[in-house]
Design a protein around this motif. Structure first.
Motif, mmCIF file in Angstrom:
data_model
loop_
_atom_site.group_PDB
_atom_site.id
_atom_site.type_symbol
_atom_site.label_atom_id
_atom_site.label_comp_id
_atom_site.label_asym_id
_atom_site.label_seq_id
_atom_site.Cartn_x
_atom_site.Cartn_y
_atom_site.Cartn_z
ATOM 1 N N LEU A 146 0.834 -1.198 0.000
ATOM 2 C CA LEU A 146 0.000 0.000 0.000
ATOM 3 C C LEU A 146 0.869 1.249 0.000
ATOM 4 N N LYS A 147 0.309 2.328 -0.497
ATOM 5 C CA LYS A 147 1.022 3.608 -0.532
ATOM 6 C C LYS A 147 0.649 4.485 0.662
ATOM 7 N N ARG A 198 5.197 -3.546 7.808
ATOM 8 C CA ARG A 198 6.522 -2.960 7.595
ATOM 9 C C ARG A 198 6.444 -1.707 6.744
ATOM 10 N N LYS A 199 7.073 -0.656 7.238
ATOM 11 C CA LYS A 199 7.177 0.574 6.454
ATOM 12 C C LYS A 199 8.446 0.507 5.624
ATOM 13 N N GLN A 200 8.305 0.727 4.339
ATOM 14 C CA GLN A 200 9.425 0.817 3.409
ATOM 15 C C GLN A 200 9.537 2.279 2.997
ATOM 16 N N PRO A 201 10.613 2.683 2.325
ATOM 17 C CA PRO A 201 10.740 4.083 1.915
ATOM 18 C C PRO A 201 9.590 4.587 1.028
ATOM 19 N N ASP A 202 9.044 3.723 0.175
ATOM 20 C CA ASP A 202 8.010 4.173 -0.760
ATOM 21 C C ASP A 202 6.679 3.444 -0.632
ATOM 22 N N CYS A 203 6.536 2.608 0.417
ATOM 23 C CA CYS A 203 5.283 1.857 0.571
ATOM 24 C C CYS A 203 5.185 1.259 1.969
ATOM 25 N N ILE A 204 4.037 0.656 2.241
ATOM 26 C CA ILE A 204 3.789 -0.094 3.471
ATOM 27 C C ILE A 204 3.414 -1.509 3.057
ATOM 28 N N CYS A 205 4.047 -2.495 3.672
ATOM 29 C CA CYS A 205 3.764 -3.896 3.350
ATOM 30 C C CYS A 205 3.101 -4.568 4.555
ATOM 31 N N LEU A 206 1.958 -5.177 4.293
ATOM 32 C CA LEU A 206 1.261 -5.930 5.330
ATOM 33 C C LEU A 206 1.269 -7.405 4.950
ATOM 34 N N GLY A 207 1.696 -8.246 5.862
ATOM 35 C CA GLY A 207 1.641 -9.686 5.663
ATOM 36 C C GLY A 207 0.410 -10.220 6.363
ATOM 37 N N ILE A 208 -0.440 -10.907 5.616
ATOM 38 C CA ILE A 208 -1.718 -11.377 6.153
ATOM 39 C C ILE A 208 -1.832 -12.875 5.907
ATOM 40 N N ARG A 209 -2.007 -13.640 6.985
ATOM 41 C CA ARG A 209 -2.212 -15.083 6.855
ATOM 42 C C ARG A 209 -3.713 -15.342 6.874
ATOM 43 N N LYS A 210 -4.184 -16.073 5.887
ATOM 44 C CA LYS A 210 -5.608 -16.349 5.707
ATOM 45 C C LYS A 210 -6.155 -17.289 6.768
#
Length: 84
Positions: free
Chosen positions: A38-39, A62-74
């Motif tokens: 996500l942005k 996790r915040k990255q320099p140009d995005c946010i990453c979410l890890g989601i387990r179903k």
């Protein structure tokens, strides 16, 4: 363990990005991992809240320099758990 699925939602307007993420999760098998990219931090927080109230598990945020990453387990049934 199967490879994680990646869903790049940068550039998708809200609430369509939230809908796309939940749609992808509903098509996945229990235990599979989805990485949502996500942005917008506000959208990432909203999605994290939705996941924490569901039967899915937020594995990382996790915040990255140009995005946010979410890890989601179903569908792990671990409502309310989060490992950041």
């Amino acid at each position: 363990m199967a490879a994680k699925l990646v869903l790049d939602l940068r550039g998708i307007v809200s609430p369509l990005d939230l809908f796309k993420c939940k749609s992808r999760l509903s098509a996945m098998a229990k235990g599979e991992l989805l990485e949502a990219i996500l942005k917008d931090e506000a959208v990432a927080k909203t999605l994290a809240t939705i996941i924490l109230r569901s039967e899915d598990e937020l594995v990382y945020h996790r915040k990255q320099p140009d995005c946010i990453c979410l890890g989601i387990r179903k569908g792990t049934g671990s409502r309310g758990r989060s490992n950041r």
